[in-house]
Design an enzyme around this catalytic site. Structure first.
Site, short mmCIF file in Angstrom:
data_model
loop_
_atom_site.label_atom_id
_atom_site.label_comp_id
_atom_site.label_asym_id
_atom_site.label_seq_id
_atom_site.Cartn_x
_atom_site.Cartn_y
_atom_site.Cartn_z
N LYS A 153 0.88 -1.18 0.00
CA LYS A 153 0.00 0.00 0.00
C LYS A 153 0.91 1.23 0.00
CE LYS A 153 -4.36 1.53 1.98
NZ LYS A 153 -5.06 1.70 0.72
N1 PXG Z 1 -7.66 -2.08 -3.27
C1 PXG Z 1 -6.97 -0.94 -3.35
C2 PXG Z 1 -6.02 -0.73 -4.48
C3 PXG Z 1 -7.12 0.05 -2.36
O1 PXG Z 1 -6.41 1.18 -2.46
C4 PXG Z 1 -8.72 -1.38 -1.24
C5 PXG Z 1 -8.51 -2.32 -2.25
C6 PXG Z 1 -9.60 -1.74 -0.09
O2 PXG Z 1 -8.80 -2.13 1.03
P1 PXG Z 1 -9.28 -1.98 2.53
O3 PXG Z 1 -8.14 -2.47 3.35
O4 PXG Z 1 -9.60 -0.53 2.76
O5 PXG Z 1 -10.48 -2.82 2.68
C7 PXG Z 1 -8.03 -0.16 -1.30
C8 PXG Z 1 -8.29 0.89 -0.26
C9 PXG Z 1 -10.48 5.87 -1.30
C10 PXG Z 1 -9.12 5.24 -1.12
O6 PXG Z 1 -10.53 7.07 -1.67
C11 PXG Z 1 -9.00 3.90 -0.73
C12 PXG Z 1 -7.72 3.35 -0.62
C13 PXG Z 1 -6.63 4.12 -0.89
C14 PXG Z 1 -6.76 5.42 -1.28
C15 PXG Z 1 -8.01 6.01 -1.39
O7 PXG Z 1 -11.50 5.18 -1.10
N2 PXG Z 1 -7.43 2.02 -0.26
#
Ligand code: PXG
Length: 302
Positions: A153
């Site tokens: 991430k």
């Molecule tokens: N895939 C990617 C590429 C992500 O960036 C998720 C899946 C979901 O993961 P979690 O752990 O949150 O269940 C993410 C989430 C937004 C935003 O604006 C979300 C993410 C990063 C930046 C912005 O919703 N990460």
């Protein structure tokens, strides 16, 4: 109460208007850093332990040594919420390589920069139906697992941003990316699930997905409910012929996909499995054992 929000920056709390990082920070110059997007529901930080563990794994994979213990990092997140008197919040925790020179070499960056932003955010979960979104399949492929994989991430989100802009141009809410082999990977910032003939599937790590914390919890929820869920390769054919498709993520929570590239998915609304999981997940996020309490008085003893 007109006081500005307080942002954690390298161990200190500073007012939002004064919360700045150097133009020589490699997080800005090269996207060299890692982050987490975290949520608090009613005074409890949902799956905070998982988020902190993932942050340290992301950092380890790019050989970034975070100068706080996991315990100290957890306390910094909780303290940021307390300082801002928040109960329902979206939290952005960022660790960059820190200040260096204009060369890409991280060896010259001595001290990582750490900042934590916590903003008020109400949940969309609850008794009403999930939001229905229009998606496209992006022409950009998800970064490969042997390249700048989204398993990290990292602060480099250009792959997702390109897909998002493509969705904007097409008048869609967001984009689904395929992996370099042509299998379904994930949404730009969400993980994807589909339902066909009562069976649930979600792409596996091979597709270069972020190991989403919401995804992980939904997979376990499916098992707890006795629903059949597989983590496997999914073809674009399966996506376009699914009965239901839904997206999950910390910020998005659960979204029902109504159409993909103009073709209706199932009923075009919210399918029964999506609805059930949405309802169960709405209850689950409020359970004490799913989170870390922010306020001392609310800590359950033993
Ligand atoms: N895939 C990617 C590429 C992500 O960036 C998720 C899946 C979901 O993961 P979690 O752990 O949150 O269940 C993410 C989430 C937004 C935003 O604006 C979300 C993410 C990063 C930046 C912005 O919703 N990460």
């Amino acid at each position: 109460m007109s006081q500005e929000p307080l942002i954690y920056v390298d161990g200190k709390f500073v007012e939002k208007s004064k919360a700045v990082v150097s133009v020589f920070d490699h997080g800005l110059l090269y996207g060299d850093g890692v982050f987490e997007g975290i949520r608090a529901y009613n005074g409890s930080v949902f799956r905070l332990v998982d988020h902190v563990n993932r942050l340290y794994d992301s950092a380890k994979s790019i050989r970034l040594k975070i100068p706080l213990t996991k315990h100290e990092m957890t306390e910094a997140v909780l303290e940021t919420l307390r300082k801002n008197q928040l109960r329902d919040s979206y939290i952005r925790l960022v660790v960059t390589r820190g200040v260096g020179d204009l060369g890409v070499d991280p060896a010259l960056c001595k001290n990582p920069t750490i900042f934590i932003i916590a903003e008020p955010m109400a949940s969309a979960l609850g008794p009403r139906d999930p939001k229905v979104v229009k998606m496209i399949v992006s022409s950009y492929r998800r970064d490969a697992v042997d390249a700048t994989t989204h398993e990290i991430k990292s602060l480099n989100y250009m792959n997702s941003i390109m897909a998002k802009m493509e969705a904007n141009s097409a008048g869609a809410n967001d984009a689904i990316l395929l992996d370099h082999r042509g299998f379904v990977s994930e949404g730009s910032v969400t993980n994807l699930f589909l339902v066909k003939d009562g069976r649930i599937a979600t792409p596996s790590s091979a597709a270069g997905i972020l190991h989403g914390i919401t995804r992980d919890r939904i997979v376990r929820l499916c098992s707890d409910l006795g629903l059949d869920v597989a983590q496997r390769d999914i073809t674009p054919f399966e996506l376009s012929t699914a009965d239901e498709v839904f997206l999950v993520g910390t910020k998005s929570e659960i979204l029902s996909v109504g159409s993909i590239s103009g073709a209706q998915v199932g009923s075009g609304g919210v399918g029964p499995t999506t609805k059930r999981l949405y309802q169960e997940f709405s209850k689950l996020v409020l359970r004490p054992e799913e989170g870390t309490p922010v306020y001392e008085a609310e800590r359950v003893s033993a």
